[in-house]
Enzyme design. Structure first.
Site, PDB file in Angstrom:
ATOM      1  N   HIS A 211       0.838  -1.204   0.000  1.00 13.67           N
ATOM      2  CA  HIS A 211       0.000   0.000   0.000  1.00 13.67           C
ATOM      3  C   HIS A 211       0.874   1.257   0.000  1.00 13.67           C
ATOM      4  CE1 HIS A 211      -2.811  -2.921   2.099  1.00 13.67           C
ATOM      5  NE2 HIS A 211      -3.558  -2.498   1.099  1.00 13.67           N
TER       6      HIS A 211
ATOM      7  N   SER B 239      -2.375  -8.185   3.206  1.00 10.38           N
ATOM      8  CA  SER B 239      -2.837  -8.052   4.600  1.00 10.38           C
ATOM      9  C   SER B 239      -3.095  -9.437   5.177  1.00 10.38           C
ATOM     10  CB  SER B 239      -4.113  -7.217   4.659  1.00 10.38           C
ATOM     11  OG  SER B 239      -3.888  -5.980   4.032  1.00 10.38           O
TER      12      SER B 239
END
Ligand code: PAF
Length: 287
Positions: A37, A186
């Site tokens: 990210h 994640s």
């Protein structure tokens, strides 16, 4: 950095920047941010005057037996990552702000979404396309940043932007990898250290597959896939392959023989390691 929770507030902010000829770069996320990210945010920072990140674990892209409830969440940590990466605005809506009672609309990109991920996660891409469409109507970005890690998601969003004439450019950024070469996600937080090292076999196998095509000039996609499958079986006891495909990067259509093919090739896969589902891919130009 400001945190915005309401749709109309962010739309007014976006209108202001657009009216003053500032460019807006947008990184949609479901939070629990990692270096993948951060790399999207830094790309946005480089290209745009204003950087907006959204954090919303979107329920409509999870199947009934998937990990929506247990998906990792840590806003405080995300906040610090956004702040130190130079984000200007974080959009952090509540679920009923995004999906009020009587929400009835869906955005469906056909055909591409029936294959690969879409085959095993029915409805997933409709959830993704719908939320991203809503988010871009709220953030009004010039640039939308997504990761190559989710290859099919990138293709679906680019097609949606093309078909619906969205006034933005989709920028697909390189997959960030851990030291072991495992693609950052994640969901890697579900894995132990040993599992992470075992999972790195996936990218090793994809790299070998690419070598077969590019260096050894094998054009039969089935032969390459068989090789990748055997490589994974040989190197790992616990990885269970769910799908493996060699496709183009526009409609994600399978390529059977690369002999007459020219363009970008994507080798994609999904595999289970215990209960954790992992995806990865490798992309390269052919000929
Ligand atoms: O890639 C993701 O994290 C999600 O699919 C996205 C694009 C934020 C939509 O919820």
């Amino acid at each position: 950095m400001k945190i915005i929770k309401e749709i109309d507030a962010l739309q007014s902010i976006a209108d202001y920047y657009r009216a003053t000829f500032k460019t807006i770069g947008f990184v949609p996320t479901m939070g629990f941010l990692h270096d993948g990210h951060v790399s999207l945010i830094l790309n946005a920072r480089k290209d745009s005057d204003i950087v907006v990140v959204s954090i919303f674990v979107n329920p409509t892209q999870f199947g009934p037996n998937e990990d929506f409830e247990k998906y990792p969440r840590d806003f405080l940590r995300d906040f610090h990552i956004c702040k130190s990466s130079g984000v200007d605005y974080v959009f952090l809506p509540e679920r009923n702000t995004v999906y009020p009672e009587n929400f009835l609309t869906e955005v469906k990109v056909k055909s591409i979404t029936d294959r690969l991920e879409g085959k095993f996660r029915p409805g997933h891409f409709t959830g993704v396309a719908t939320i991203v469409n809503k988010l871009v109507n709220i953030v009004k970005p010039h640039y939308l940043y997504v990761g190559q890690k989710d290859a099919q998601q990138a293709v679906v969003l680019r097609k949606m932007a093309e078909d619906l004439n969205l006034d933005l450019k989709v920028k697909v950024c390189e997959t960030m990898r851990e030291e072991t070469k495992l693609a950052m996600s994640s969901r890697n937080s579900y894995l132990t250290k040993e599992e992470k090292s075992e999972a790195s076999v996936l990218y090793e196998a994809l790299t070998e597959g690419k070598k077969m095509i590019n260096d050894y000039k094998v054009t039969d996609a089935n032969a390459v896939m068989k090789f990748i499958e055997n490589f994974i079986k040989r190197k790992s006891k616990n990885l269970i392959l769910q799908y493996l495909a060699i496709t183009d990067n526009y409609l994600m259509q399978e390529i059977e023989d690369l002999k007459n093919y020219e363009g970008e090739v994507v080798i994609s896969l999904a595999a289970y390691l215990g209960k954790t589902r992992l995806i990865d891919n490798i992309i390269f130009s052919y000929k």
